[in-house]
Design a protein around this motif. Structure first.
Motif, PDB file in Angstrom:
ATOM      1  N   GLU A   3      39.271  43.429  36.950  1.00 22.09           N
ATOM      2  CA  GLU A   3      39.617  42.089  37.428  1.00 22.09           C
ATOM      3  C   GLU A   3      38.999  41.002  36.550  1.00 22.09           C
ATOM      4  O   GLU A   3      39.670  40.020  36.193  1.00 22.09           O
ATOM      5  CB  GLU A   3      39.174  41.909  38.878  1.00 22.09           C
ATOM      6  CG  GLU A   3      39.547  40.552  39.452  1.00 22.09           C
ATOM      7  CD  GLU A   3      39.136  40.387  40.909  1.00 22.09           C
ATOM      8  OE1 GLU A   3      39.556  39.396  41.533  1.00 22.09           O
ATOM      9  OE2 GLU A   3      38.390  41.248  41.426  1.00 22.09           O
ATOM     10  N   SER A   4      37.723  41.167  36.200  1.00 25.81           N
ATOM     11  CA  SER A   4      37.063  40.136  35.397  1.00 25.81           C
ATOM     12  C   SER A   4      37.742  39.990  34.039  1.00 25.81           C
ATOM     13  O   SER A   4      37.898  38.879  33.526  1.00 25.81           O
ATOM     14  CB  SER A   4      35.577  40.451  35.220  1.00 25.81           C
ATOM     15  OG  SER A   4      35.382  41.562  34.360  1.00 25.81           O
ATOM     16  N   ARG A   5      38.178  41.113  33.466  1.00 25.45           N
ATOM     17  CA  ARG A   5      38.847  41.050  32.162  1.00 25.45           C
ATOM     18  C   ARG A   5      40.258  40.477  32.289  1.00 25.45           C
ATOM     19  O   ARG A   5      40.690  39.689  31.435  1.00 25.45           O
ATOM     20  CB  ARG A   5      38.893  42.444  31.535  1.00 25.45           C
ATOM     21  CG  ARG A   5      39.250  42.419  30.042  1.00 25.45           C
ATOM     22  CD  ARG A   5      38.237  41.623  29.268  1.00 25.45           C
ATOM     23  NE  ARG A   5      38.503  41.632  27.832  1.00 25.45           N
ATOM     24  CZ  ARG A   5      37.998  40.749  26.992  1.00 25.45           C
ATOM     25  NH1 ARG A   5      37.202  39.779  27.428  1.00 25.45           N
ATOM     26  NH2 ARG A   5      38.272  40.808  25.706  1.00 25.45           N
ATOM     27  N   PHE A   6      40.967  40.859  33.339  1.00 28.22           N
ATOM     28  CA  PHE A   6      42.296  40.289  33.581  1.00 28.22           C
ATOM     29  C   PHE A   6      42.208  38.762  33.670  1.00 28.22           C
ATOM     30  O   PHE A   6      43.022  38.040  33.097  1.00 28.22           O
ATOM     31  CB  PHE A   6      42.884  40.833  34.893  1.00 28.22           C
ATOM     32  CG  PHE A   6      43.533  42.185  34.786  1.00 28.22           C
ATOM     33  CD1 PHE A   6      44.390  42.492  33.739  1.00 28.22           C
ATOM     34  CD2 PHE A   6      43.313  43.155  35.761  1.00 28.22           C
ATOM     35  CE1 PHE A   6      45.006  43.742  33.648  1.00 28.22           C
ATOM     36  CE2 PHE A   6      43.924  44.401  35.685  1.00 28.22           C
ATOM     37  CZ  PHE A   6      44.762  44.701  34.623  1.00 28.22           C
ATOM     38  N   ILE A  48      29.470  44.774  32.307  1.00 31.16           N
ATOM     39  CA  ILE A  48      28.855  44.642  33.632  1.00 31.16           C
ATOM     40  C   ILE A  48      28.351  43.225  33.863  1.00 31.16           C
ATOM     41  O   ILE A  48      28.505  42.662  34.966  1.00 31.16           O
ATOM     42  CB  ILE A  48      27.722  45.672  33.783  1.00 31.16           C
ATOM     43  CG1 ILE A  48      28.311  47.103  33.833  1.00 31.16           C
ATOM     44  CG2 ILE A  48      26.898  45.404  35.046  1.00 31.16           C
ATOM     45  CD1 ILE A  48      27.293  48.209  33.756  1.00 31.16           C
ATOM     46  N   GLU A  49      27.784  42.610  32.841  1.00 23.20           N
ATOM     47  CA  GLU A  49      27.268  41.245  32.986  1.00 23.20           C
ATOM     48  C   GLU A  49      28.367  40.206  33.170  1.00 23.20           C
ATOM     49  O   GLU A  49      28.109  39.101  33.649  1.00 23.20           O
ATOM     50  CB  GLU A  49      26.441  40.890  31.737  1.00 23.20           C
ATOM     51  CG  GLU A  49      25.117  41.631  31.658  1.00 23.20           C
ATOM     52  CD  GLU A  49      24.437  41.468  30.306  1.00 23.20           C
ATOM     53  OE1 GLU A  49      25.036  40.791  29.427  1.00 23.20           O
ATOM     54  OE2 GLU A  49      23.339  42.014  30.116  1.00 23.20           O
ATOM     55  N   PRO A  62      37.235  49.909  31.466  1.00 23.73           N
ATOM     56  CA  PRO A  62      38.154  49.016  32.178  1.00 23.73           C
ATOM     57  C   PRO A  62      38.679  47.868  31.323  1.00 23.73           C
ATOM     58  O   PRO A  62      39.809  47.411  31.523  1.00 23.73           O
ATOM     59  CB  PRO A  62      37.310  48.495  33.342  1.00 23.73           C
ATOM     60  CG  PRO A  62      35.895  48.629  32.875  1.00 23.73           C
ATOM     61  CD  PRO A  62      35.865  49.851  32.018  1.00 23.73           C
ATOM     62  N   TRP A  63      37.874  47.402  30.371  1.00 27.17           N
ATOM     63  CA  TRP A  63      38.327  46.306  29.512  1.00 27.17           C
ATOM     64  C   TRP A  63      39.464  46.762  28.600  1.00 27.17           C
ATOM     65  O   TRP A  63      40.414  46.017  28.363  1.00 27.17           O
ATOM     66  CB  TRP A  63      37.159  45.758  28.697  1.00 27.17           C
ATOM     67  CG  TRP A  63      36.321  44.778  29.482  1.00 27.17           C
ATOM     68  CD1 TRP A  63      36.246  44.673  30.846  1.00 27.17           C
ATOM     69  CD2 TRP A  63      35.449  43.778  28.942  1.00 27.17           C
ATOM     70  NE1 TRP A  63      35.367  43.673  31.196  1.00 27.17           N
ATOM     71  CE2 TRP A  63      34.866  43.106  30.052  1.00 27.17           C
ATOM     72  CE3 TRP A  63      35.090  43.406  27.663  1.00 27.17           C
ATOM     73  CZ2 TRP A  63      33.954  42.066  29.898  1.00 27.17           C
ATOM     74  CZ3 TRP A  63      34.185  42.374  27.492  1.00 27.17           C
ATOM     75  CH2 TRP A  63      33.619  41.703  28.597  1.00 27.17           C
TER      76      TRP A  63
END
Length: 319
Positions: free
Chosen positions: A47-50, A316-317, A271-272
């Protein structure tokens, strides 16, 4: 008084300029994201990368967390279709075919990630290859047995997840195929861990009660093998190694960094990498470019000897 009016007039004249300068640039379009389940670390990092990629490309990203609920995911796909988004990104399932086909027929590209949807009308399926995953961790176990227990009979236990017909069954069958080539290894038990730590612990306790000499435990994800390890820990059993597929997460990685005596090896899906491949497929489809339908990615097997090669801290950060 005249000075006050002059200042007020200047402020009024400058106000539109200030508002214009502070206005956000209008998004070039909208992309609908059907998220698997946000409580999982792999999905947190997806999600963070999207979000980052969509923002950098000038798109507004709409997100629905479905908690792997089929009905909720179908409803999200249908909602995004009625909204006329520029593209839909979703975890894959055969049960999504009708909803996804309706989206594509409405002119909306649909890209599936972390599991495929078996329909040729879907724009692309971007997923880590479960067969390669299970095979890779099986080969790691084979090498470990040859090096450490060459003359001992080695009992192997498996915690699977039949509900995941494509990914987890694929991983399990590939792992079993390798174990069956090891002359001194034998699979003595296989149970459904339900991809849950608590359920896997209960299943492991049942397995260990009947098979106290198990030396290798395999799980289809980290929560599964963590449940097995909890059962081992409860019995004080330290002569069994634990390995698993699909184990992205800070807890799993830290065990490898610390060279844990029983948590030995995991396949880690980045995930990225998956988010980037999925978004690129969507952008290409929006631009009318040709998109590869099946995009199988390969998860790498990590243990204490190579975990330092993984740049996991930045991912992770960025949550």
């Amino acid at each position: 008084m005249k000075r006050f009016l002059s200042v007020l007039l200047i402020a009024c004249l400058l106000l539109p300029i200030c508002l214009l300068a502070g206005a956000t640039e209008e998004a070039k379009g909208k992309i609908g994201l059907v998220l698997g389940y946000r409580r999982d670390e792999f999905y947190m990092d997806l999600e963070s990368r999207f979000k980052t990629i969509a923002k950098d490309a000038g798109y507004e990203l709409l997100i629905t967390d479905t908690d792997f609920d089929i009905a909720r995911a179908v409803a999200a796909i249908e909602d995004y279709t009625s909204m006329g988004v520029d593209a839909i990104l979703s975890w894959g399932s055969a049960q999504f075919i009708s909803a996804m086909e309706a989206a594509v027929e409405a002119g909306i590209p649909v890209v599936c990630y972390d599991g495929s949807t078996p329909s040729e009308i879907v724009t692309a399926n971007v997923t880590y290859d479960p067969i390669d995953d299970g095979n890779a961790i099986g080969e790691w176990v084979k090498a470990y047995i040859e090096k450490n227990w060459p003359n001992e009979e080695v009992e192997v236990a498996i915690l699977d997840f039949p509900a995941s017909a494509e990914i987890c069954v694929g991983r399990t069958n590939a792992f079993k195929a390798v174990i069956e080539t090891i002359p001194n290894a034998k699979i003595v038990a296989q149970m459904d861990g339900k991809a849950s730590r608590a359920d896997s612990m209960a299943a492991a306790e049942t397995i260990l009660e009947a098979n106290p000499n198990v030396r290798v435990a395999y799980g289809i994800n980290f929560d599964t093998i963590a449940g097995f390890y909890a059962a081992l820990e409860g019995r004080g059993k330290t002569d069994c190694i634990c390995v698993s597929s699909g184990s992205w997460g800070e807890e799993a990685i830290n065990f490898l960094v610390a060279d844990h005596p029983q948590y030995k090896a995991f396949t880690l899906m980045n995930p990225w990498d998956m988010a980037e491949a999925t978004m690129q497929a969507a952008f290409d489809a929006i631009a009318g470019k040709e998109v590869v339908y099946n995009q199988a990615m390969i998860a790498k097997t990590y243990d204490s000897s190579n975990i330092s090669e993984l740049d996991y801290k930045l991912i992770i950060e960025s949550r």
